[in-house]
Design a protein around this motif. Structure first.
Motif, PDB file in Angstrom:
ATOM      1  N   VAL A   1      29.504 -33.008  -4.411  1.00 40.92           N
ATOM      2  CA  VAL A   1      28.738 -31.717  -4.449  1.00 40.92           C
ATOM      3  C   VAL A   1      29.237 -30.289  -3.638  1.00 40.92           C
ATOM      4  O   VAL A   1      29.167 -29.708  -3.908  1.00 40.92           O
ATOM      5  CB  VAL A   1      27.496 -32.182  -3.898  1.00 40.92           C
ATOM      6  CG1 VAL A   1      26.597 -30.993  -3.095  1.00 40.92           C
ATOM      7  CG2 VAL A   1      25.706 -33.107  -4.964  1.00 40.92           C
ATOM      8  N   GLU A   2      29.749 -31.261  -2.669  1.00 44.13           N
ATOM      9  CA  GLU A   2      30.829 -30.424  -1.493  1.00 44.13           C
ATOM     10  C   GLU A   2      31.898 -28.935  -2.652  1.00 44.13           C
ATOM     11  O   GLU A   2      32.444 -28.588  -2.413  1.00 44.13           O
ATOM     12  CB  GLU A   2      32.091 -30.354  -0.888  1.00 44.13           C
ATOM     13  CG  GLU A   2      31.072 -31.724   0.409  1.00 44.13           C
ATOM     14  CD  GLU A   2      31.085 -31.881   1.695  1.00 44.13           C
ATOM     15  OE1 GLU A   2      33.077 -31.374   1.513  1.00 44.13           O
ATOM     16  OE2 GLU A   2      30.717 -32.570   1.985  1.00 44.13           O
TER      17      GLU A   2
ATOM     18  N   ARG B   1      24.457 -23.178 -18.568  1.00 46.64           N
ATOM     19  CA  ARG B   1      24.135 -24.636 -17.826  1.00 46.64           C
ATOM     20  C   ARG B   1      23.399 -24.619 -16.559  1.00 46.64           C
ATOM     21  O   ARG B   1      22.916 -23.836 -15.640  1.00 46.64           O
ATOM     22  CB  ARG B   1      25.118 -25.013 -17.007  1.00 46.64           C
ATOM     23  CG  ARG B   1      26.760 -25.700 -17.383  1.00 46.64           C
ATOM     24  CD  ARG B   1      28.100 -26.392 -17.772  1.00 46.64           C
ATOM     25  NE  ARG B   1      28.656 -26.336 -18.250  1.00 46.64           N
ATOM     26  CZ  ARG B   1      29.527 -26.930 -17.957  1.00 46.64           C
ATOM     27  NH1 ARG B   1      30.786 -27.453 -16.940  1.00 46.64           N
ATOM     28  NH2 ARG B   1      31.034 -27.025 -18.927  1.00 46.64           N
ATOM     29  N   LYS B   2      22.573 -25.894 -16.271  1.00 43.36           N
ATOM     30  CA  LYS B   2      20.720 -26.178 -16.142  1.00 43.36           C
ATOM     31  C   LYS B   2      21.613 -26.120 -14.347  1.00 43.36           C
ATOM     32  O   LYS B   2      22.548 -27.530 -14.808  1.00 43.36           O
ATOM     33  CB  LYS B   2      20.057 -26.655 -16.457  1.00 43.36           C
ATOM     34  CG  LYS B   2      18.727 -27.229 -15.756  1.00 43.36           C
ATOM     35  CD  LYS B   2      18.152 -28.393 -15.836  1.00 43.36           C
ATOM     36  CE  LYS B   2      16.169 -28.880 -15.735  1.00 43.36           C
ATOM     37  NZ  LYS B   2      15.793 -29.816 -16.287  1.00 43.36           N
ATOM     38  N   TYR B   3      20.679 -26.110 -13.328  1.00 39.79           N
ATOM     39  CA  TYR B   3      21.634 -26.358 -11.729  1.00 39.79           C
ATOM     40  C   TYR B   3      20.308 -27.043 -11.425  1.00 39.79           C
ATOM     41  O   TYR B   3      18.797 -26.793 -11.789  1.00 39.79           O
ATOM     42  CB  TYR B   3      20.955 -24.637 -11.569  1.00 39.79           C
ATOM     43  CG  TYR B   3      21.035 -24.936 -10.092  1.00 39.79           C
ATOM     44  CD1 TYR B   3      22.268 -26.081  -9.092  1.00 39.79           C
ATOM     45  CD2 TYR B   3      20.401 -24.786  -8.869  1.00 39.79           C
ATOM     46  CE1 TYR B   3      22.669 -26.085  -7.637  1.00 39.79           C
ATOM     47  CE2 TYR B   3      21.035 -24.733  -7.645  1.00 39.79           C
ATOM     48  CZ  TYR B   3      21.783 -25.385  -6.950  1.00 39.79           C
ATOM     49  OH  TYR B   3      21.674 -26.045  -5.815  1.00 39.79           O
ATOM     50  N   GLU B   4      20.325 -28.276 -11.301  1.00 44.51           N
ATOM     51  CA  GLU B   4      19.444 -29.315 -10.902  1.00 44.51           C
ATOM     52  C   GLU B   4      19.566 -29.175  -8.585  1.00 44.51           C
ATOM     53  O   GLU B   4      18.760 -30.206  -8.379  1.00 44.51           O
ATOM     54  CB  GLU B   4      19.938 -30.734 -10.701  1.00 44.51           C
ATOM     55  CG  GLU B   4      20.446 -30.377 -11.980  1.00 44.51           C
ATOM     56  CD  GLU B   4      21.061 -32.479 -12.935  1.00 44.51           C
ATOM     57  OE1 GLU B   4      20.054 -33.054 -11.688  1.00 44.51           O
ATOM     58  OE2 GLU B   4      21.154 -32.342 -14.069  1.00 44.51           O
ATOM     59  N   GLY B   5      19.756 -27.801  -8.356  1.00 44.10           N
ATOM     60  CA  GLY B   5      19.688 -28.149  -6.945  1.00 44.10           C
ATOM     61  C   GLY B   5      19.727 -29.175  -6.273  1.00 44.10           C
ATOM     62  O   GLY B   5      18.986 -29.136  -5.353  1.00 44.10           O
ATOM     63  N   VAL B   6      21.225 -29.402  -5.627  1.00 45.09           N
ATOM     64  CA  VAL B   6      21.786 -29.883  -5.499  1.00 45.09           C
ATOM     65  C   VAL B   6      23.067 -29.104  -4.016  1.00 45.09           C
ATOM     66  O   VAL B   6      22.787 -30.047  -3.313  1.00 45.09           O
ATOM     67  CB  VAL B   6      23.434 -31.090  -5.757  1.00 45.09           C
ATOM     68  CG1 VAL B   6      23.178 -31.099  -7.148  1.00 45.09           C
ATOM     69  CG2 VAL B   6      23.648 -30.123  -6.599  1.00 45.09           C
ATOM     70  N   CYS B   7      22.977 -28.267  -3.648  1.00 48.25           N
ATOM     71  CA  CYS B   7      23.504 -26.976  -2.907  1.00 48.25           C
ATOM     72  C   CYS B   7      22.396 -27.450  -1.107  1.00 48.25           C
ATOM     73  O   CYS B   7      20.641 -27.148  -2.445  1.00 48.25           O
ATOM     74  CB  CYS B   7      24.352 -26.652  -3.087  1.00 48.25           C
ATOM     75  SG  CYS B   7      24.730 -26.109  -4.497  1.00 48.25           S
ATOM     76  N   ASN B   8      22.699 -27.397  -0.477  1.00 50.02           N
ATOM     77  CA  ASN B   8      22.025 -27.670   0.680  1.00 50.02           C
ATOM     78  C   ASN B   8      22.519 -26.233   1.612  1.00 50.02           C
ATOM     79  O   ASN B   8      24.352 -26.306   1.535  1.00 50.02           O
ATOM     80  CB  ASN B   8      21.643 -28.584   1.411  1.00 50.02           C
ATOM     81  CG  ASN B   8      21.050 -29.553   0.623  1.00 50.02           C
ATOM     82  OD1 ASN B   8      19.903 -29.351  -0.072  1.00 50.02           O
ATOM     83  ND2 ASN B   8      21.918 -30.902   0.064  1.00 50.02           N
ATOM     84  N   GLY B   9      21.688 -25.932   2.726  1.00 47.54           N
ATOM     85  CA  GLY B   9      22.609 -24.819   3.783  1.00 47.54           C
ATOM     86  C   GLY B   9      22.852 -23.352   2.981  1.00 47.54           C
ATOM     87  O   GLY B   9      22.905 -23.072   2.135  1.00 47.54           O
ATOM     88  N   PRO B  10      24.405 -23.134   3.615  1.00 44.84           N
ATOM     89  CA  PRO B  10      24.702 -21.431   3.649  1.00 44.84           C
ATOM     90  C   PRO B  10      25.893 -21.910   2.929  1.00 44.84           C
ATOM     91  O   PRO B  10      25.611 -21.073   1.819  1.00 44.84           O
ATOM     92  CB  PRO B  10      26.029 -21.311   4.408  1.00 44.84           C
ATOM     93  CG  PRO B  10      25.336 -22.393   5.634  1.00 44.84           C
ATOM     94  CD  PRO B  10      25.406 -23.272   4.882  1.00 44.84           C
ATOM     95  N   SER B  11      25.764 -23.159   2.027  1.00 39.65           N
ATOM     96  CA  SER B  11      27.239 -22.828   0.124  1.00 39.65           C
ATOM     97  C   SER B  11      26.088 -23.119  -0.019  1.00 39.65           C
ATOM     98  O   SER B  11      25.620 -22.473  -1.526  1.00 39.65           O
ATOM     99  CB  SER B  11      27.854 -24.676   0.254  1.00 39.65           C
ATOM    100  OG  SER B  11      26.665 -25.458  -0.013  1.00 39.65           O
ATOM    101  N   ALA B  12      24.530 -23.091  -0.199  1.00 37.50           N
ATOM    102  CA  ALA B  12      23.871 -23.449  -1.450  1.00 37.50           C
ATOM    103  C   ALA B  12      23.126 -21.717  -2.078  1.00 37.50           C
ATOM    104  O   ALA B  12      23.036 -21.163  -3.275  1.00 37.50           O
ATOM    105  CB  ALA B  12      22.507 -23.683  -1.094  1.00 37.50           C
ATOM    106  N   ASP B  13      23.179 -20.870  -0.737  1.00 39.90           N
ATOM    107  CA  ASP B  13      23.127 -19.269  -0.773  1.00 39.90           C
ATOM    108  C   ASP B  13      23.991 -18.290  -1.524  1.00 39.90           C
ATOM    109  O   ASP B  13      23.645 -17.532  -2.415  1.00 39.90           O
ATOM    110  CB  ASP B  13      23.027 -18.437   0.378  1.00 39.90           C
ATOM    111  CG  ASP B  13      20.924 -18.773   1.086  1.00 39.90           C
ATOM    112  OD1 ASP B  13      20.488 -19.352   0.522  1.00 39.90           O
ATOM    113  OD2 ASP B  13      21.432 -18.863   2.460  1.00 39.90           O
TER     114      ASP B  13
END
Length: 203
Positions: free
Chosen positions: A76-77, A93-105
């Protein structure tokens, strides 16, 4: 076994194998950490490990979920970068919401930008596809008019031709928003607006 039933079973087998989360061979190979890294780098969610476990259970194979999850976190990183966010969006492509924290933004900011460009490009190519179809229809009508001896048929063809020409002009106005060469690059085979729809070309 009847031939028709054999064909149906073959089609079902092909479809079923295409939809399988993981093959029996992959289940028996194991390498769950490496598999988790690969799935994480593809942006697959953690819920995937439950599907994998269920699939492998059918082959009597135990899945090391903890190893998969450790690998998934590393993968994921690799996935949650600005560059990859734009790439994923630009390819629709579809995004499955795997990112967290600042990297998600950061990921979402670039993903949305890429997705917006993807949708614009799709709309542009849909307009071009419709325009090409209209050109072919107009050419066929032009040919029919030249070879028609019936006044009533010619009137009907003239009416249909006028309607298609009007739609073509509206499409040209819509395409004008994208410029001559499309939203990004020159499109091979795309001629200047109004070239085909001009009276000179048809009449």
């Amino acid at each position: 076994m009847p031939a028709k039933l054999s064909v149906l079973l073959l089609v079902f087998a092909i479809v079923s194998s295409g939809c399988a989360v993981i093959s029996e061979e992959e289940c028996r190979t194991g390498l769950w950490y490496e598999r988790g890294v690969r799935d994480g780098a593809r942006g697959r969610s953690q819920a995937l490990v439950y599907d994998i476990a269920q699939e492998c259970q059918g082959h009597e194979v135990y899945v090391d979920s903890e190893a998969w999850l450790r690998g998934h976190e590393e993968g994921v990183e690799q996935f949650c970068t600005a560059e990859n966010g734009y790439k994923q969006g630009r390819q629709g492509r579809k995004y499955e919401g795997v990112c967290n924290g600042p990297s998600a933004d950061i990921f979402m900011q670039h993903y949305q930008r890429g997705l917006a460009e993807y949708r614009v490009a799709q709309q542009y190519h849909n307009l071009l596809w419709r325009r090409d179809n209209l050109e072919r229809e107009l050419y066929s009508l032009h040919h029919a008019l030249r070879h028609s001896d019936s006044d009533s048929q010619r009137r009907a063809l003239h009416f249909q031709h006028s309607r298609l020409e009007w739609e073509l002009r509206l499409l040209d106005l819509e395409l004008h928003r994208y410029g001559l060469f499309g939203p990004e690059y020159f499109t091979p085979g795309f001629y200047p607006r109004g070239f085909f729809s001009s009276g000179f070309f048809y009449w």
